[in-house]
Write an enzyme that holds these catalytic residues in place. Structure first.
Site, PDB file in Angstrom:
ATOM      1  N   HIS A 237       0.774  -1.197  -0.093  1.00  0.00           N
ATOM      2  CA  HIS A 237       0.038   0.023  -0.069  1.00  0.00           C
ATOM      3  C   HIS A 237       1.006   1.133  -0.087  1.00  0.00           C
ATOM      4  CE1 HIS A 237      -2.825   2.881   1.904  1.00  0.00           C
ATOM      5  NE2 HIS A 237      -3.698   2.224   1.472  1.00  0.00           N
TER       6      HIS A 237
ATOM      7  N   ASP B  53       2.949  -4.433   8.195  1.00  0.00           N
ATOM      8  CA  ASP B  53       1.983  -3.670   8.032  1.00  0.00           C
ATOM      9  C   ASP B  53       0.683  -4.643   8.265  1.00  0.00           C
ATOM     10  OD1 ASP B  53      -0.450  -2.503   6.872  1.00  0.00           O
ATOM     11  OD2 ASP B  53       0.544  -1.626   5.425  1.00  0.00           O
TER      12      ASP B  53
ATOM     13  N   LYS C 255     -10.212  -0.583  10.439  1.00  0.00           N
ATOM     14  CA  LYS C 255     -10.789  -1.403   9.409  1.00  0.00           C
ATOM     15  C   LYS C 255     -11.065  -2.866  10.128  1.00  0.00           C
ATOM     16  CE  LYS C 255      -7.296   0.262   6.397  1.00  0.00           C
ATOM     17  NZ  LYS C 255      -7.721   0.866   5.388  1.00  0.00           N
TER      18      LYS C 255
ATOM     19  N   CYS D 250      -4.720   2.706  -3.527  1.00  0.00           N
ATOM     20  CA  CYS D 250      -3.405   2.908  -3.260  1.00  0.00           C
ATOM     21  C   CYS D 250      -2.339   1.972  -3.272  1.00  0.00           C
ATOM     22  CB  CYS D 250      -3.815   3.316  -1.406  1.00  0.00           C
ATOM     23  SG  CYS D 250      -4.951   4.433  -1.083  1.00  0.00           S
TER      24      CYS D 250
ATOM     25  N   GLN E 183      -4.603  -4.669   6.948  1.00  0.00           N
ATOM     26  CA  GLN E 183      -5.789  -5.790   6.516  1.00  0.00           C
ATOM     27  C   GLN E 183      -5.658  -7.034   7.395  1.00  0.00           C
ATOM     28  OE1 GLN E 183      -8.023  -4.641   4.651  1.00  0.00           O
ATOM     29  NE2 GLN E 183      -7.104  -2.649   4.000  1.00  0.00           N
TER      30      GLN E 183
HETATM   31  N1  PLP Z   1      -1.611  -0.605   4.735  1.00  0.00           N
HETATM   32  C1  PLP Z   1      -2.863  -1.317   4.301  1.00  0.00           C
HETATM   33  C2  PLP Z   1      -2.188  -2.689   3.620  1.00  0.00           C
HETATM   34  C3  PLP Z   1      -3.965  -0.544   3.962  1.00  0.00           C
HETATM   35  O1  PLP Z   1      -4.886  -1.256   3.402  1.00  0.00           O
HETATM   36  C4  PLP Z   1      -3.858   0.495   4.467  1.00  0.00           C
HETATM   37  C5  PLP Z   1      -5.301   1.228   4.385  1.00  0.00           C
HETATM   38  O2  PLP Z   1      -6.113   0.959   3.389  1.00  0.00           O
HETATM   39  C6  PLP Z   1      -3.046   1.230   5.091  1.00  0.00           C
HETATM   40  C7  PLP Z   1      -1.944   0.442   5.079  1.00  0.00           C
HETATM   41  C8  PLP Z   1      -3.424   2.373   5.848  1.00  0.00           C
HETATM   42  O3  PLP Z   1      -4.217   2.668   6.719  1.00  0.00           O
HETATM   43  P1  PLP Z   1      -4.616   3.710   7.542  1.00  0.00           P
HETATM   44  O4  PLP Z   1      -5.366   4.489   6.477  1.00  0.00           O
HETATM   45  O5  PLP Z   1      -5.742   3.225   8.591  1.00  0.00           O
HETATM   46  O6  PLP Z   1      -3.562   4.617   8.006  1.00  0.00           O
END
Ligand code: PLP
Length: 400
Positions: A112, A186, A212, A348, A189
């Site tokens: 992402h 990370d 999420k 993203c 998800q």
């Molecule tokens: N990493 C992954 C795999 C994501 O799907 C997302 C958000 O969609 C993020 C990071 C960023 O999360 P946040 O927007 O809650 O900071």
């Protein structure tokens, strides 16, 4: 995965919306909203300051939440730093830890933007770990790269937001440690779908977002091994993170408070705990989610123009596809008109879209409130949209 669970979510009370965008943000159960309202109506006060009873109550609830959330992911309480979400957690590690110790960071092609841009902002070189045809990390290549680059920093997603791939993070962490590398996972998800135990995984850092996983927006957390957190300088300065301040010099509290400058998102922290408690009572029914994902995939495969991008079995939470000859955004718009909310675009994750030679996909992403009925309605709506969008066209162009 049933209508009983849907009843816990006030969002679904007065509409017949099919919500298939939980990877972007999930709906919130009443219990989370109640807990947040309880703070605002019964003990609204700032935390970690002042001597009055309300402040004490707010601080106790806040720190109890930290304790619960830490335990939920297998961490010690003092290893959990509150952040705005996964994005802020990664930015924090990049600026307070990695920037001063490393010159490059190893990432997969599936990341992402939140796990790409923060490293670039700190001037780190990005080394990309290649994927195989099903979008899994090539483990041999990964090991080879780390063997050649020991003592490096690796940052990898647990579950892909764009294609649902579950990375074998325990293996990835083991290999990283074999070559004395440190690794951040990370978990944005993963939290809503998988049982996470950061100690068992032996992750050095693990980042999550509450929203999420049925929790409020604007709150998340970073787990870090205590010794690593202790070696880090503050990310931001301000109230509540100091032991002593003078115009010459200031000294700081120990982690995690050292990294939580200023008034925190108190109601959100309390709501975060309520969301995880709710998730716990549902026993994180990954098996049921898997059944729904397989059902959706089977139904989608029945569509004549479908283009899927992975046949991997290690997937969860979402499924991405295109309809040949139709732009993904057009499908999104027509489905929205039929009360079906899903996401279209690059999610993203532009680098993986570029690798696949596409601009984006149509993504269905699931939560425990989704049902087979939701999938059936969605398939029907897609068929209707395809019919409308292609009735005057040939069948030639690909969805790019
Ligand atoms: N990493 C992954 C795999 C994501 O799907 C997302 C958000 O969609 C993020 C990071 C960023 O999360 P946040 O927007 O809650 O900071």
């Amino acid at each position: 995965m049933n209508t009983i669970i849907k009843k816990d979510f006030p969002f679904f009370n007065n509409n017949d919306i099919v919500y298939l965008d939980s990877a972007a943000t999930s709906q919130k159960p009443q219990i989370v909203l109640d807990k947040m309202q309880e703070y605002y109506t019964q003990y609204c006060a700032n935390t970690h300051r002042g001597e009055h009873e309300l402040g004490d109550k707010a601080t106790t609830e806040f720190e109890n939440s930290r304790d619960y959330i830490a335990k939920f992911i297998g961490a010690n309480t003092d290893e959990l730093v509150f952040t705005k979400g996964t994005t802020e957690a990664i930015n924090f590690v990049a600026s307070s830890f990695v920037k001063s110790r490393f010159t490059k960071v190893f990432l997969s092609e599936l990341e992402h933007h939140s796990n790409i841009v923060p490293w670039q902002l700190q001037g780190l070189e990005i080394v990309v770990l290649p994927l195989d045809k099903d979008l899994n990390i090539n483990l041999e290549e990964y090991e080879k790269l780390l063997r050649l680059n020991p003592k490096s920093f690796v940052s990898i997603t647990h579950v892909s937001n764009s294609f649902g791939i579950i990375n074998p993070i325990k293996k990835l962490i083991n290999i990283a440690h074999k070559y004395e590398c440190l690794i951040l996972i990370d978990g944005a998800q993963a939290l809503a779908h998988l049982r996470i135990d950061v100690k068992d995984l032996d992750a050095d850092f693990y980042a999550v977002s509450a929203h999420k996983a049925y929790g409020p927006t604007g709150i998340g957390a970073l787990y870090g091994k205590y010794a690593l957190l202790e070696s880090m300088s503050p990310y931001q300065g301000g109230g509540s993170m100091i032991t002593e301040v003078s115009f010459k010099k200031s000294s700081y509290l120990k982690p995690p408070l050292r990294f939580e400058a200023g008034t925190q998102a108190i109601a959100e922290v309390i709501g975060f705990k309520a969301a995880l408690k709710y998730l716990f009572t549902l026993k994180q029914t990954q098996k049921e989610e898997d059944i729904l994902l397989k059902y959706a995939k089977e139904k989608l495969q029945g569509l004549s123009r479908i283009q899927l991008y992975t046949q991997a079995e290690n997937v969860l939470g979402n499924i991405s596809f295109n309809i040949k000859g139709v732009h993904h955004n057009d499908i999104g718009i027509l489905l929205s008109k039929q009360s079906i909310m899903l996401r279209t675009g690059h999610h993203c994750a532009m680098p993986i879209m570029k690798k696949l030679g596409i601009k984006g996909t149509i993504r269905l992403s699931f939560a425990l409130y989704n049902t087979k009925e939701d999938i059936n309605k969605t398939i029907q709506a897609i068929q209707k949209a395809i019919h409308l969008l292609t009735k005057n066209k040939g069948d030639k162009s690909a969805s790019k």
